[in-house]
Design an enzyme around this catalytic site. Structure first.
Site, PDB file in Angstrom:
ATOM      1  N   TYR A   1      -0.051  -3.029   7.339  1.00 13.12           N
ATOM      2  CA  TYR A   1      -0.938  -2.706   6.212  1.00 13.12           C
ATOM      3  C   TYR A   1      -1.967  -3.798   5.970  1.00 13.12           C
ATOM      4  O   TYR A   1      -1.711  -4.968   6.269  1.00 13.12           O
ATOM      5  CB  TYR A   1      -0.108  -2.505   4.942  1.00 13.12           C
ATOM      6  CG  TYR A   1       0.802  -1.314   4.956  1.00 13.12           C
ATOM      7  CD1 TYR A   1       0.653  -0.282   5.877  1.00 13.12           C
ATOM      8  CD2 TYR A   1       1.840  -1.199   4.027  1.00 13.12           C
ATOM      9  CE1 TYR A   1       1.513   0.802   5.880  1.00 13.12           C
ATOM     10  CE2 TYR A   1       2.692  -0.121   4.006  1.00 13.12           C
ATOM     11  CZ  TYR A   1       2.536   0.882   4.943  1.00 13.12           C
ATOM     12  OH  TYR A   1       3.390   1.954   4.936  1.00 13.12           O
TER      13      TYR A   1
ATOM     14  N   GLY B   1      -2.443  12.665  -1.794  1.00 16.27           N
ATOM     15  CA  GLY B   1      -3.387  12.907  -2.886  1.00 16.27           C
ATOM     16  C   GLY B   1      -3.777  14.367  -3.029  1.00 16.27           C
ATOM     17  O   GLY B   1      -4.366  14.770  -4.041  1.00 16.27           O
TER      18      GLY B   1
END
Length: 339
Positions: free
Chosen positions: A53, A223
């Site tokens: 990440y 999302g």
């Protein structure tokens, strides 16, 4: 606050875990600190990161997220926070991570290099849950489990987990651990949501029978289940708006998997259900992913501080039998919207 144990481990975690994969890319350090502080103040004790990440993965800022989490961790009593991190999956898989110049493997060498890097960036002497980001299709799992077990014996890692794995892969790894008396995988971190209930097909059965915990990621379908893609356009600063502008065909394929005709139709129906129950679609989605007995903690994400409240509201909302029946009706009518 209710707590759950991860597998057969001593890790006692909150039903919601804060994911950090945007920290250092679309979320700057200041806002990342604000998001983590707010989660901590609300009682969240579990935080998930990875050496890969932030996303989308780039060699230029790989490891930035762990550094941000490590700096924040210094502001809290270490033993009040349960930190999970992950070693990048093998370059032999569907995706070649930029980690270690694109030559990653889940072998003894890379496992030892990865843990040392993560410990340094997180500025801690141990990681509570260390996970294989996705399986290695080449290196024998026996070698991987022995190397992971060494980390536990050395005190660098408390417990082990896997992610993006199959029923076969999880079972094979843990049977080897059993017969060779090695530390086993106590958890599996896989995609699981209203739009992607495939975990229920077989992996849920493995988790229940073997007392292994699912840590679902992407509970709001990247999302999509918020409804923000149901207006006919990709919001300019949205995850899949960014992905669709990427020239990499794999990145575009991922966007199409999450945002398609079926997922938009199921999302519309779940939005109607959420309205009926007086909650946001995000709250409904997170509540669904933490509903099941094999789930220890659901991993939520927030690029902005303002996005956190609707997910955390799921701490106080339980799905009853009537609502679950309505959800299952949608899932029967539109099978596997994410494929």
């Amino acid at each position: 606050m209710k707590y759950n144990y991860i597998g057969k481990s001593g890790l006692r975690v909150t039903p919601i875990c804060l994911g950090t994969m945007t920290f250092g890319s679309t979320t700057d350090k200041k806002e990342a600190f604000e998001i983590m502080d707010k989660a901590y103040d609300r009682g969240i004790n579990f935080y998930d990161t990875a050496e890969l990440y932030p996303v989308p993965p780039k060699a230029s800022y790989e490891g930035t997220t762990e550094k941000i989490v490590g700096e924040w961790l210094k502001t809290k009593p270490r033993e009040s926070v349960i930190i999970a991190s992950k070693i990048s999956g093998a370059a032999s898989g569907w995706f070649v991570p930029p980690t270690r110049h694109g030559l990653t493997a889940i072998d003894s060498f890379h496992i030892k290099r990865a843990i040392e890097g993560s410990l340094k960036r997180l500025d801690t002497d141990y990681i509570d849950l260390y996970q294989m980001h996705w399986p290695d299709t080449v290196v024998p799992i026996e070698e991987s489990m022995r190397a992971f077990d060494d980390l536990v014996k050395e005190g660098k890692v408390r417990y082990l987990g896997t992610s993006n794995d199959t029923a076969y892969g999880l079972t094979k790894a843990n049977e080897i651990s059993k017969y060779e008396k090695l530390a086993r995988f106590e958890s599996i971190q896989n995609n699981f949501s209203l739009n992607n209930p495939r975990f229920l097909d077989e992996l849920a059965n493995v988790c229940r029978r073997e007392n292994i915990s699912l840590l679902p990621y992407s509970p709001i379908g990247g999302g999509v289940l918020s409804g923000k893609y149901n207006g006919g356009l990709y919001p300019e600063d949205s995850r899949f708006g960014i992905y669709m502008a990427n020239k990499n065909p794999r990145v575009q394929a991922m966007a199409n998997r999450f945002v398609n005709e079926k997922t938009l139709e199921t999302t519309k129906r779940y939005m109607d259900l959420a309205k009926e129950y007086g909650i946001s679609p995000v709250t409904l989605a997170v509540a669904y992913s933490k509903h099941f007995d094999f789930v220890a903690s659901t991993i939520i994400g927030a690029r902005k501080l303002s996005q956190l409240d609707e997910s955390l509201a799921a701490l106080n909302f339980e799905i009853d039998n009537e609502l679950m029946s309505k959800i299952e009706e949608v899932q029967k009518e539109i099978l596997y919207p994410m494929g």
